[in-house]
Design an enzyme around this catalytic site. Structure first.
Site, PDB file in Angstrom:
ATOM      1  N   HIS A  65      81.625  24.412  28.125  1.00  0.00           N
ATOM      2  CA  HIS A  65      82.875  24.976  28.726  1.00  0.00           C
ATOM      3  C   HIS A  65      82.374  26.212  29.841  1.00  0.00           C
ATOM      4  CE1 HIS A  65      82.352  26.885  25.206  1.00  0.00           C
ATOM      5  NE2 HIS A  65      82.777  28.234  25.720  1.00  0.00           N
ATOM      6  N   CYS A 245      83.172  35.184  21.770  1.00  0.00           N
ATOM      7  CA  CYS A 245      81.887  34.435  22.047  1.00  0.00           C
ATOM      8  C   CYS A 245      81.792  34.925  23.558  1.00  0.00           C
ATOM      9  CB  CYS A 245      82.295  32.925  22.212  1.00  0.00           C
ATOM     10  SG  CYS A 245      83.655  32.415  23.028  1.00  0.00           S
TER      11      CYS A 245
END
Length: 736
Positions: A65, A245
């Site tokens: 992603h 993250c």
């Protein structure tokens, strides 16, 4: 979610044999639907995100992603692989691959939907239903939430993962606690609602757990042996957690869901603060105050980390929060039982280095980070100022440094005036170099209170001609002085004015005194001596210096040693009228830094059969990266085969640096690669030096790889364990 994925974005027979090929196959579907405007640009963004941290998860899931300017609207593409694709998960290849594409400016609502998907991946029934789906329309409906998963119980129990393990990403929270699966699965429906406002942390309800369930997951130990229902009069153990993250789209929310589910299974009250791309809502200070323990599952610094100081703390990467939440809960309970807590928050809330690093780091590691903090903020000023000055010379000629101020004389139709304008703007940018270096070294040590004395000390270093060395000293002194002041016990009535008045006043006075009266003159003398020594280098001495700088530039490809050589070179030209030797050093450093990626690109072109398909693809990008003076373009090759690539690169870099110095090539610009060749002195010989190093490194790499004896097994797999591309080598143009 209805607009994000359609049947056209689903591939139930994904035939890719590598993560790059899988991303390309799914991205091509996005391009066909008009969701992605530039396939190669988008794939480069996906690869850059993958380089930060592998996106494979336990349980056979891969979630490549990224945010990208080439994405027109938030989009999901899903692929199912029969053979599995390696995305770097500890438990092996992934068969369920989600490619998540978010626009560079994706709004909070869309990011919330993406986080909802991430949470669904923690539901074993959801992943099992995806594996069982037999048509694209049904699969898309499952992902959109329009179809409810109806996986058989055997499939929902973790897809046959080994005993004693968490049941992967699909069942990480459940572990082997079969009796709690209904509760965990039921919570998923609520999680979709929670994800609609995912930045607001919610407490997981306390769920009684049967005594027989304790210890059946991995690492539960005795810490989870007491169920919440064993004593109704005693409140459950309370844990607060933070997950984050690098991208803030997927792993952040998957870790949150995994921890919440594990907390329910263990009878623990778990509240999670997700610091994702859509921002975050801070946990209530009262909630933090009553917590019995803290879990940090993060790959980027936790924001406002000092709020959690003084409590039992477990600090791990975000993937640990996804894959082994039960262990983390057990660990924090054990720490609480032992009375083991983190250090109290300092008055400043911790320095940037302390917030981003490990509290157990040694002084040497912190010192390197402090210095790199200053260098990282200085380099953009070097690049902007240096390129502007170089353009000024290119447009206005070598006498542009003697032009009058454009405030007094500027003619719109004269190129000399434009050259003078660019030169003078660049000169102003260069005046910030030493103050910025000193200020941000102090900032790395003492946070914002260090900025004022750091900038003051740096400006003094500039005034007394202490230069780069003076800036280093001023920054370290300023940070040390502020840290010392912060340790003084100040009355509560004065604490409010400390960061605004007292610390800047006292620290600036001390730093100014030391720089002007005590150490400034010796440092200025040392700086002058260094400059004179460089100016005196000729012949063999200059060639040896060029070789040494070339070795440093190619040793760690953008790492600390590379940065030392680059900073040394840029410091020499960071003046309005740099010496000829300083410009030779800059030319040698840039030439050597271009060698590794260009050499790897050449090697993959000349002898493609010695490299994997992925490496050959990286080789194509390395042409551009090397030509642009981005040494990091060779990192994929060095990581896969360091014993052959790094020494070969160092040999080529040393040769190029030595030849550049021998040829007398000069460079005023601190960056730009081949795009600033017109600004280079002796450009033809300079390019010969670069070509010599590139050919040498490429030849050595080809020779060393050709000498490697491959067994049949190693010949059929690349370093990442992917299938070799040997069958299609005959299709590649290979030079003997």
């Amino acid at each position: 979610m209805s607009d994000m994925i359609t049947a056209d974005l689903v591939d139930l027979d994904l035939s890719a044999d590598s993560k790059e090929a899988a991303a390309r196959a799914l991205a091509e579907r996005m391009v066909a639907q008009g969701r992605v405007t530039d396939l190669e640009g988008f794939l480069a963004d996906v690869a850059a995100r993958e380089a930060q941290m592998p996106t494979g998860l336990d349980g056979g899931i891969g979630i490549p992603h990224c945010r990208s300017a080439h994405v027109t609207e938030p989009t999901l593409a899903f692929g199912r692989s029969a053979t599995g694709i390696d995305f770097g998960a500890p438990d092996g290849p992934a068969d369920l691959i989600f490619l998540i594409a978010a626009p560079a400016g994706a709004d909070d609502a869309h990011l919330t939907i993406l986080s909802s998907l991430a949470r669904q991946l923690m539901n074993a029934e959801f992943t099992s239903a995806l594996r069982a789906a037999d048509d694209a329309e049904t699969t898309a409906a499952l992902i959109r939430g329009e179809e409810q998963p109806t996986a058989p119980p055997a499939a929902a129990a973790g897809e046959g993962k080994g005993e004693g393990e968490d049941a992967g990403a699909g069942g990480a929270a459940q572990g082997a606690v079969s009796a709690s699966e209904d509760t965990a699965a039921a919570s998923v429906a609520a999680s979709a609602d929670a994800a609609a406002d995912h930045t607001a942390p919610t407490a997981a309800p306390s769920v009684p757990v049967q005594e027989t369930h304790a210890g059946t997951g991995t690492g539960t130990g005795t810490g989870t042996g007491t169920s919440a229902g064993s004593d109704s009069r005693q409140r459950p153990f309370r844990v607060v957690a933070v997950t984050s993250c690098p991208t803030g789209i997927a792993h952040t929310y998957m870790a949150a869901e995994s921890l919440e589910n594990a907390g329910r299974a263990a009878g623990v009250e778990m509240l999670v603060e997700t610091q994702g791309s859509a921002g975050f809502t801070r946990l209530d200070p009262a909630v933090i105050a009553t917590a019995d323990g803290v879990i940090f599952a993060h790959d980027v610094p936790v924001r406002d980390k000092d709020r959690f100081a003084g409590k039992p703390t477990v600090d791990v990467g975000v993937k640990a929060g996804i894959n082994r939440p039960t262990e983390l809960i057990a660990e924090v309970r054990e720490k609480a039982a032992r009375g083991e807590t983190s250090a109290p928050a300092p008055a400043s809330g911790g320095t940037p280095v302390e917030r981003a690093g490990d509290s157990t780091e040694g002084y040497g590691t912190k010192l390197r980070k402090w210095l790199m903090s200053g260098v990282s903020y200085m380099v953009p000023f070097v690049a902007a100022g240096g390129l502007l000055i170089a353009l000024g010379f290119a447009i206005g000629g070598w006498q542009v440094n003697k032009a009058p101020s454009v405030m007094d004389h500027f003619l719109w139709t004269q190129t000399d005036s434009w050259g003078a304008l660019l030169f003078q703007i660049g000169g102003v940018a260069f005046k910030f170099l030493v103050p910025v270096l000193a200020g941000y070294i102090a900032y790395g040590m003492a946070d914002r209170p260090g900025l004022v004395p750091g900038f003051v000390g740096g400006a003094i270093a500039l005034d007394i001609n202490a230069g780069f060395l003076g800036g280093l000293a001023a920054g370290l002194i300023a940070g040390g002085v502020v840290m010392a002041i912060q340790k003084v016990n100040i009355p509560a009535a004065l604490r409010g004015i400390m960061p605004v008045v007292v610390i800047p006043l006292i620290s600036s006075a001390i730093v100014g005194f030391l720089m002007l009266v005590v150490i400034g003159k010796p440092i200025a003398s040392a700086q002058k001596g260094l400059t004179d020594w460089l100016n005196s280098l000729t012949g063999a001495n200059a060639i040896l210096l060029g070789a040494l700088l070339g070795l440093m530039m190619c040793f760690d490809l953008g790492g600390p040693v590379n940065k030392v050589a680059y900073t040394f070179a840029t410091a020499g030209i960071a003046v309005s009228d740099p010496s000829d030797s300083a410009m030779k050093i800059m030319a040698a450093v840039m030439a050597a830094g271009m060698v590794p990626p260009l050499a790897m690109a050449l090697a993959t072109t000349v002898r493609g059969k010695l490299f994997t398909r992925t490496e050959r693809e990286n080789g194509k990008a390395a042409w551009v990266l090397g030509a642009s003076f981005i040494s990091e373009g060779a990192i994929p090759f060095a990581a896969a085969d360091p014993l052959r690539v790094i020494p070969s690169s160092m040999v080529g870099g040393a040769l190029t640096g030595a030849l550049s110095m021998a040829f007398g090539a000069t460079l005023r610009a601190p960056h730009g690669g081949i795009f600033v060749v017109p600004l280079i002195g002796n450009p033809f010989l300079y390019l010969i030096a670069v070509a010599a190093g590139v050919c040498t490194t490429a030849a050595l790499v080809i020779l060393l790889k050709g000498m490697r004896k491959q067994s049949p097994e190693t010949a059929l797999t690349d370093p990442a364990g992917n299938a070799s591309t040997a069958p299609d080598e005959t299709k590649q143009p290979v030079a003997a």
